[in-house]
Design a protein around this motif. Structure first.
Motif, short mmCIF file in Angstrom:
data_model
loop_
_atom_site.label_atom_id
_atom_site.label_comp_id
_atom_site.label_asym_id
_atom_site.label_seq_id
_atom_site.Cartn_x
_atom_site.Cartn_y
_atom_site.Cartn_z
N THR A 42 34.67 21.52 -11.01
CA THR A 42 33.91 20.27 -10.97
C THR A 42 32.90 20.28 -9.84
O THR A 42 31.75 19.85 -10.00
N ASP A 157 32.38 18.20 -18.20
CA ASP A 157 33.50 18.34 -17.28
C ASP A 157 34.80 17.96 -17.99
O ASP A 157 35.12 16.79 -18.11
N GLU A 158 35.52 18.95 -18.44
CA GLU A 158 36.78 18.73 -19.17
C GLU A 158 36.67 17.57 -20.15
O GLU A 158 37.47 16.63 -20.10
MG LIG Z 1 37.82 18.81 -12.12
#
Ligand SMILES: [Mg+2]
Ligand SMILES: Nc1ncnc2c1ncn2[C@@H]1O[C@H](COP(=O)(O)OP(=O)(O)O)[C@@H](O)[C@H]1O
Lengths: 360, 525, 327
Positions: A42, A157-158
């Motif tokens: 991240t 992000d995920e």
């Molecule tokens: Mg993360």
């Protein structure tokens, strides 16, 4: 848009987010950042987005160095794990927000939002608010908002980690499909190696803020360059065993206690050059239970996975995970013989953890 | 939170096991009872033996610790009954006779122990009482002396059987009044009695003695009371406990506000009772309320509506400015990097320690100077609503900034990041994305600010002297200062008039007040 | 394109990055500006003036609003103050008042009320809390009137009416127990602040967590002790700090109730003294200079306490670093 990251370091005080990362991403490529949680994925993504200021290193979008370019001037779209939809705005307003900020005329906004919404299959939902949507629908809205400004780069992000397993599977396909159609350079952060393997053109495996490998999925799987990559990619994970490799009548022999495994010349030479023990890795699918074999062990646990059983076999102090057909009906306590497919075995330096086979 | 379930749960899942023997339960009940007695005694000692002497060193003349000590000792038996009854309550639903038997047995034993303690320490019903050491009876002529203890106070003063007491000093007394005077007297206090002996009028000064007679028959009502109390505890539904506690704690306010409401509808009151001019129950009137709208109270002429409007203007103006200023500062403190951030945050809290009162004079100087400025001076100078509102805004800032920062802290960072990537400036992020999401916080702070503005007295009173600008609280004080004698029931009516709007406002807004710590969807990195 | 790895920071980038940082600071100061201006105008400048007044002998007899014309007398006011035979008593009175009211009412009772009102029917909770807020929103004059009537001597006093009804002797409560009333009267006002903060903190604890603890087999008492109280630690600390300062600076109710009496300074507190000295009558001999010296000391007590609280309660932890940065 081509992205070139050179020697990127980001620290938070003493905490290392990511260190000395160098990565060149081709135009239109779909790259996954894969690694356990807290490894700096991240952080890297947010640094690319301009939310964090790099401590060191250069980031280039095409020919342009963007280190000091404000997020809004980077023309990126980002999809967050929490979706980050604005709860007080309708879906229409959410998707239109980037256009509104660009001061696009009302009718253009209208048209583009509807177009994106139709592509994402959320045309019906435009008057609702995020709170009234299911997780999957929110996910599509977030994607729509990222796409509507026709970004040069897409950052994920995920994005799928909050969805249920089935939805995750469909969204996986859709995102991949969309990305290929639009040809937007994309970076996709995930800790789920299956997601990374199935979607990405290339995968950057990270651990502890460091890049471990950057390769196509097959390469990572078949020719892992570090022990970490070998262990992290593949499910169930690779078995590791400290062995001593020595030449034996024209061939080689990998030895650990009572276990003796014959080894081909190519792998044998690469690993025997190393003094003392080396780490041998072998994937569960490369070990079979056979009727007759040299290596014998006892089944410790059987975990049914549905189509297959996950079996933990103990040989002396060593434990091996392998997969077997459910129909064989193996039971704990059973004594079995194992066959190792040593042409697939990997060897790593125990100190540096680098591959003895594939590291230049 | 589910309502209903009892606050004082008995221990879990006892029902499945075989119940412990009666003796075992009895011992547990007594153990709890005695432990709570010890705790109450320890608390009493803490107040009277530690805190009180400490403050006495600093020459604080206080009786708070005294009252607390007496409260502890007064509550001691009841706490003990409740503690021991908690064991019995396990059986209330299943075996009433066992529950009652257990609780009452405990209560009797505890009562005996406490009484023994009282007896030994000359406390409670055994406490020495002021006495003249003679028995009296009421006759038509006055209070007749029936017996006199030999060597006692009366004997020393040479009182005789058959004397008929008519007065203490110059106050005529009957037996009831006599006993009341006596009970309030301190040991050694001289009481000058007037009495008739035969036909002769005489006076004698008797010194009050402290006597502990240790009459055991005084214990019986106490025991009965304890047993009834224990039985009630055994049967009391558990979910009533918080209600009883709340009503108990609130009772002074309930009584007080009941009185003030009665008072505004009557000419005069004694205690809670409204009285008419003949001291009989009655004397209700609407005049206190009518005169507010009629604009004339005891010769003081006024028009309530402009006063109301001024109050409203100050409160509303102040609320808006507080919200804007605090939310902007709160946003920066929560979300932005800048030198001095930590300092400002702790500094704003310390600001709250600057008493408004001590700054009144200097602020007066400042407002005078501000008033000299062109344009701005007309808006925020001395004697303007703007000036008054700004001063009060400043005093609300510590709370406002801290509350707002807390609310912004609760919003996930991804919101902010998302807005920035979408192309918003920091101001638009604040205004369009974050502010709408802390609406509960704005409302909560708005309520605090509005209450503050609506009730503001000192600042409007100080900075609008003689300008004719007055809000309700200033008007209320004017009413007290300029009418004589002050009609307090009238004052109370004006006070209630001022209270009503804000009370209603609070009732409707309470839901939002309770959101001070809510907000935020889920955490983010 | 395969340039050699560029050196991280060219000078142009450095300049740009500095400029960005500066711009973002300016943005932040822009947000802070309104609050900052108010603080400067209505706190910092006045505090400076108070400091200055405290070394002058300004009084109503020689009043001037021109700072330059005031007569400088050095630390004489402070000297007088320290030699004041009652200063010590008033100081300890203040400590007593703040400590006792805070611990009994503003924190404990507030906590008890919020725990009770969150453990009963929701709408009943709303009613009880609305009643508890009454003292705060009632005009102090009327609120004190109510308490004075409550405690007054017979036949007007409500408590004494109860006493008479029960055949008990009557008392002059305020005269005999002035501190009890100062503490109780202020305490009942103080409950609501903590009550609101605590209740909202308790209500914001996720319901799952509360239910889970019951399922785990804890009783309601245990749940309060082991789940709720630890989770409302921060609001607790905030209330303690904020209310300490509130109590230190509050005096209106005491002024209306006892005006520092009965007798010599029996219930006088520091802020009331500051008021008495500096302001109590505009046209009598109000000694602003001397009053300011009291004010300065009060502010110093407040600052010292606040700083201690911040240390003890680690307020720094509240100040997390922002997670968006200037480039
Ligand atoms: Mg993360
Ligand atoms: N804003 C921040 N401030 C301080 N430390 C941070 C911040 N963001 C991330 N970190 C730390 O940097 C490391 C990497 O975090 P992150 O990039 O979020 O990991 P991932 O996304 O791979 O799970 C972690 O140790 C994390 O605690």
């Amino acid at each position: 848009m081509e992205i070139r990251i050179d020697n990127l370091t980001k620290k938070f005080g003493d905490v290392v987010g990511v260190e000395d990362l160098t990565l060149h991403i081709e135009d239109g490529e779909f790259v996954a950042f894969l690694g356990p949680s807290g490894c700096g994925k991240t952080t890297t993504l947010l640094t690319l987005a301009g939310i964090y200021k790099p401590t060191d290193g250069l980031i280039r979008f095409g020919d342009r160095v963007v280190n000091t370019v404000q997020p809004k001037d980077r023309n990126i779209g980002m999809v967050f794990q929490s979706y980050a939809l604005y709860p007080h705005m309708t879906i229409f307003q959410n998707i239109a927000y980037p256009l509104k900020l660009k001061k696009a005329p009302k009718n253009v906004q209208n048209e583009q939002v509807r177009q994106v919404a139709n592509v994402m299959g959320i045309g019906e939902l435009l008057d609702r608010r995020p709170g009234q949507l299911s997780g999957g629908q929110q996910q599509r809205v977030a994607l729509g908002r990222a796409l509507v400004k026709e970004p040069d780069v897409l950052l994920f992000d995920e994005p799928l980690s909050n969805l249920d397993a089935r939805l995750r599977l469909t969204m996986r396909g859709e995102i991949k499909h969309l990305q290929k159609n639009l040809g937007i350079t994309s970076i996709y952060v995930t800790h789920d190696q299956v997601e990374a393997m199935t979607m990405a053109d290339r995968i950057a495996v990270m651990n502890g803020g460091h890049l471990q490998a950057f390769d196509a999925p097959d390469e990572l799987y078949d020719r892992p360059k570090t022990r970490f990559v070998a262990g992290f990619v593949g499910n169930p994970p690779m078995n590791f065993l400290d062995v001593e490799v020595s030449p034996a009548n024209g061939q080689f022999l990998a030895q650990a206690d009572s276990i003796e495994l014959p080894l081909g010349v190519e792998r044998g030479e690469a690993s025997a050059g190393h003094r003392g023990t080396v780490v041998m890795g072998i994937r569960p699918e490369d070990i079979q239970i056979v009727d007759e074999g040299d290596v014998r062990g006892e089944i410790f646990v059987v975990e049914p996975l549905g189509r297959e059983d996950l079996i933990d076999v103990r040989i002396g102090p060593h434990s091996f995970i392998l997969l077997a057909d459910t129909e064989k009906q193996h039971r704990a306590g059973e004594l079995v013989s194992l066959n190792f497919d040593m042409t697939q075995a990997q060897f790593f330096d125990p100190q540096t953890e680098r591959s003895l086979l594939w590291h230049q | 939170m589910t309502a209903r379930e009892p606050l004082f749960d008995s221990a879990k899942s006892k029902a499945d096991e075989t119940p412990p023997s009666f003796q075992a339960d009895l011992i547990e009940g007594l153990r709890l009872g005695f432990i709570s007695i010890l705790i109450a005694l320890a608390a009493a000692f803490f107040f009277s033996g530690i805190v009180h002497p400490l403050f006495a060193l600093g020459s604080v003349e206080e009786t708070v610790m005294d009252v607390l000590t007496r409260l502890c000792l007064l509550a001691l038996p009841f706490i003990a009954y409740i503690a021991s009854a908690s064991v019995a309550r396990r059986y209330t639903a299943t075996n009433i006779s066992r529950a009652l038997g257990l609780a009452l047995t405990c209560a009797v034993i505890l009562f005996a122990a406490i009484s023994a303690g009282h007896y030994a320490l000359n406390y409670g019903v055994f406490a020495p009482r002021p006495s003249l050491q003679m028995t009296l009876s009421q006759t038509e002529a006055g209070v007749r002396v029936e017996t006199i203890a030999a060597g006692g106070a009366a004997d020393k003063a040479e009182m005789q059987v058959g004397d008929v007491i008519t007065a203490i000093r110059r106050d005529a007394v009957d037996l009831e009044a006599f006993n009341k005077r006596l009970s309030q007297a301190e040991a050694g206090a001289p009481l000058r009695l007037r009495f008739t002996r035969g036909a002769e009028e005489m006076q004698e000064t008797v010194r009050v003695a402290l006597v502990s007679d240790k009459q055991l028959n005084l214990l019986l009502p106490g025991l009965l009371f304890g047993l009834v109390f224990t039985a009630i505890i055994v049967f009391l539904p558990g979910h009533w406990a918080p209600y009883i506690a709340l009503v108990g704690l609130l009772s002074p306010l309930i009584v007080g506000y009941f009185w003030v409401i009665v008072a505004t509808f009557s000419y005069r009151t004694e205690g809670l009772v409204p009285l008419d001019s003949n001291d009989n129950f009655g004397g209700f009137t609407l005049k206190n309320w009518e005169s507010i709208f009629a604009g004339n109270i005891a010769g003081l002429e006024f028009n309530i509506w402009p006063i109301l409007m001024t109050s409203l203007a100050i409160a509303v103006l102040m609320t808006f400015v507080v919200l804007l200023v605090s939310s902007m500062a709160g946003y920066a403190l929560s979300r932005m990097h800048f030198p001095g951030r930590r300092f400002f945050l702790s500094f704003t809290l310390i600001l709250h320690g600057f008493p408004a009162i001590t700054l009144l004079i200097p602020i007066f100087f400042v407002l005078l100077r501000l008033g000299d400025l062109p344009v701005i001076g007309d808006m925020v100078g001395f004697n303007t609503i703007g000036g008054i509102a700004l001063v009060m805004v400043a005093f609300q800032l510590p709370l406002g900034v801290w509350l707002m920062k807390g609310f912004f802290d609760n919003i996930p960072w991804d919101m902010e990041r998302s807005a920035l990537i979408d192309g918003a400036s920091r101001f638009r992020t604040y205004w369009e994305i974050l502010l709408p999401q802390i609406r509960p916080g704005l409302l909560a702070l708005g309520i605090f600010a509005f209450i503050g503005g609506w009730n503001a007295y000192i600042i409007p009173a100080t900075y609008s002297i003689g300008s004719g600008l007055s809000n309700l609280p200033v008007f209320l004080n004017e009413l007290i200062d300029e009418t004589a004698p002050v009609d307090w029931n009238q004052v109370a009516a004006v006070g209630l008039f001022q209270l009503i709007p804000i009370f209603i406002f609070f009732i409707f807004a309470q839901e939002y007040l309770l959101n001070i710590y809510a907000g935020g969807t889920k955490g983010s990195s | 394109m395969s340039e050699p790895v560029a050196k991280p920071k060219s000078s142009a980038a450095l300049v740009q990055s500095r400029r960005n940082a500066l711009r973002s600071y300016l943005g932040a100061y822009g947000f802070m500006a309104p609050a900052g201006v108010l603080v400067i105008i209505f706190f910092l400048i006045p505090v400076a003036i108070v400091l200055y007044l405290s070394v002058t002998n300004l009084a109503s007899s020689n009043f001037t609003s021109d700072l330059a014309k005031m007569e400088f007398i050095g630390l004489k006011n402070y000297q007088t103050l320290l030699n004041d035979q009652f200063a010590r008593k008033i100081f300890f009175n203040t400590i007593f008042y703040v400590l006792v009211t805070l611990s009994l009412f503003n924190v404990s009772l507030a906590l008890i009320v919020s725990l009770l009102t969150t453990h009963i029917d929701r709408s009943a909770g709303f009613v009880f809390r609305a009643l508890w807020i009454l003292p705060r929103i009632t005009s102090p004059v009327v609120y004190i009137l109510i308490w004075k009537r409550m405690m007054a001597e017979a036949p007007f006093g409500i408590l004494n009416q109860f006493n008479e009804f029960l055949g008990q002797p009557t008392y002059n409560y305020v005269a005999t127990n002035p501190w009890v009333f100062v503490v109780v009267v202020n305490g009942f006002i103080g409950v609501s602040f903590g009550m609101i903060i605590f209740t909202s903190a308790i209500e914001s604890i996720p319901k799952d967590l509360l239910n889970a603890s019951l399922v785990d087999g804890s009783s309601r008492m245990q749940r309060i002790r082991y789940v709720i109280l630890p989770l409302i630690r921060w609001p607790l600390l905030f209330v303690v700090t904020y209310q300490t300062l509130s109590l230190l600076t509050s005096f209106v109710e005491i002024q209306l109730l006892t005006d520092g009496g009965p007798g010599l300074y029996r219930t006088e507190v520091w802020s009331l003294t500051a008021y008495h000295r500096a302001l109590s009558n505009y046209f009598g001999n109000a000694q602003w200079g001397y009053g300011s010296a009291f004010a300065v000391l009060l502010v110093m007590i407040g600052v010292v306490l606040a700083v201690i609280y911040m240390r003890v309660f680690r307020f720094d932890e509240l100040v997390a670093e922002p997670r968006v940065e200037a480039l």
